[in-house]
Design a protein around this motif. Structure first.
Motif, short mmCIF file in Angstrom:
data_model
loop_
_atom_site.label_atom_id
_atom_site.label_comp_id
_atom_site.label_asym_id
_atom_site.label_seq_id
_atom_site.Cartn_x
_atom_site.Cartn_y
_atom_site.Cartn_z
N LEU A 1 68.49 44.30 -91.18
CA LEU A 1 69.55 45.29 -91.15
C LEU A 1 70.09 45.36 -89.73
O LEU A 1 69.33 45.51 -88.79
N ALA A 2 71.36 45.22 -89.56
CA ALA A 2 71.95 45.23 -88.22
C ALA A 2 72.10 46.65 -87.73
O ALA A 2 72.48 47.54 -88.48
N SER A 3 71.79 46.86 -86.47
CA SER A 3 71.99 48.17 -85.85
C SER A 3 73.47 48.34 -85.55
O SER A 3 74.09 47.46 -84.98
N PRO A 4 74.06 49.48 -85.94
CA PRO A 4 75.48 49.69 -85.66
C PRO A 4 75.82 49.59 -84.18
O PRO A 4 76.92 49.19 -83.84
N SER A 5 74.90 49.92 -83.29
CA SER A 5 75.22 49.83 -81.87
C SER A 5 75.30 48.39 -81.41
O SER A 5 75.82 48.11 -80.34
N THR A 7 76.73 46.02 -83.45
CA THR A 7 77.79 45.40 -84.24
C THR A 7 79.10 46.08 -83.92
O THR A 7 79.13 47.14 -83.30
N SER A 8 80.18 45.51 -84.38
CA SER A 8 81.49 46.04 -84.02
C SER A 8 81.85 47.32 -84.77
O SER A 8 82.64 48.11 -84.29
N SER A 9 81.31 47.54 -85.95
CA SER A 9 81.62 48.77 -86.67
C SER A 9 80.45 49.16 -87.56
O SER A 9 79.58 48.36 -87.88
N SER A 10 80.46 50.40 -87.97
CA SER A 10 79.40 50.92 -88.82
C SER A 10 80.03 51.66 -89.98
O SER A 10 80.52 52.76 -89.83
N SER A 11 80.05 51.04 -91.15
CA SER A 11 80.67 51.69 -92.30
C SER A 11 79.69 52.54 -93.07
O SER A 11 80.08 53.45 -93.77
N SER A 12 78.40 52.23 -92.97
CA SER A 12 77.41 53.05 -93.67
C SER A 12 76.10 53.00 -92.90
O SER A 12 75.80 52.04 -92.22
N GLY A 13 75.33 54.05 -93.03
CA GLY A 13 74.07 54.14 -92.31
C GLY A 13 72.94 53.47 -93.07
O GLY A 13 73.12 52.92 -94.16
N VAL A 14 71.78 53.54 -92.50
CA VAL A 14 70.59 52.94 -93.09
C VAL A 14 70.31 53.53 -94.47
O VAL A 14 70.02 52.82 -95.41
N ASP A 52 74.88 57.11 -85.75
CA ASP A 52 75.35 55.79 -86.21
C ASP A 52 74.55 55.30 -87.41
O ASP A 52 75.10 54.69 -88.32
N LEU A 53 73.25 55.54 -87.37
CA LEU A 53 72.38 55.10 -88.46
C LEU A 53 72.31 56.10 -89.61
O LEU A 53 71.70 55.82 -90.64
N GLN A 54 72.92 57.26 -89.41
CA GLN A 54 72.90 58.35 -90.40
C GLN A 54 71.47 58.72 -90.77
O GLN A 54 71.10 58.80 -91.93
N LEU A 55 70.67 58.96 -89.72
CA LEU A 55 69.27 59.33 -89.90
C LEU A 55 68.98 60.65 -89.20
O LEU A 55 69.71 61.06 -88.29
N GLU A 56 67.89 61.29 -89.59
CA GLU A 56 67.45 62.52 -88.95
C GLU A 56 66.43 62.25 -87.85
O GLU A 56 66.26 63.07 -86.95
N TYR A 57 65.72 61.13 -87.94
CA TYR A 57 64.72 60.80 -86.92
C TYR A 57 64.50 59.29 -86.87
O TYR A 57 64.84 58.57 -87.79
N LEU A 58 63.94 58.85 -85.74
CA LEU A 58 63.52 57.46 -85.55
C LEU A 58 62.00 57.45 -85.47
O LEU A 58 61.39 58.41 -85.02
N ASP A 59 61.41 56.35 -85.87
CA ASP A 59 59.96 56.22 -85.74
C ASP A 59 59.57 55.72 -84.36
O ASP A 59 58.47 56.01 -83.88
N LEU A 60 60.46 54.98 -83.72
CA LEU A 60 60.18 54.44 -82.39
C LEU A 60 61.51 54.27 -81.66
O LEU A 60 62.48 53.76 -82.24
N TYR A 61 61.54 54.74 -80.43
CA TYR A 61 62.73 54.59 -79.59
C TYR A 61 62.29 53.89 -78.32
O TYR A 61 61.46 54.39 -77.57
#
Length: 95
Positions: A1-5, A7-14, A52-61
């Motif tokens: 899965l490509a990270s929107p950051s 790629t050139s655009s983000s049409s939908s989140g994870v 960008d990912l349309q998420l509430e949290y990340l597991d690792l940053y």
């Protein structure tokens, strides 16, 4: 899965791309870009990744690369010590 950051655009989140899979079944990682190491930029950058990912949290940053760049540049050394960046990232755990 490509990270929107990355790629050139983000049409939908994870969540939209993986809707049949429960979020609890995924381990999602994102990275702090090199020109966002300043403590004042860290939380904003993380929130932008979440949006960008349309998420509430990340597991690792992660820190993308442990070398600071001046804001808006590439390969121009910045002045933020890694320890300051790291402390700002640790504060994200409490948010």
């Amino acid at each position: 899965l490509a990270s929107p950051s990355n790629t050139s655009s983000s049409s939908s989140g994870v969540s939209a791309q993986l809707s049949p899979i429960a979020r609890s079944e995924l381990f999602i990682v994102s990275k702090l870009w090199n020109d966002e190491h300043a403590p004042t930029d860290v939380a904003l950058a993380c929130r932008r990744s979440l949006a960008d990912l349309q998420l509430e949290y990340l597991d690792l940053y992660l820190v993308h690369w442990p070398i600071d760049w001046r804001k808006g540049t590439v390969l121009c050394p910045g002045t933020t010590p890694m320890a300051e960046c790291w402390r700002a990232m640790e504060r994200l755990v409490d948010e």
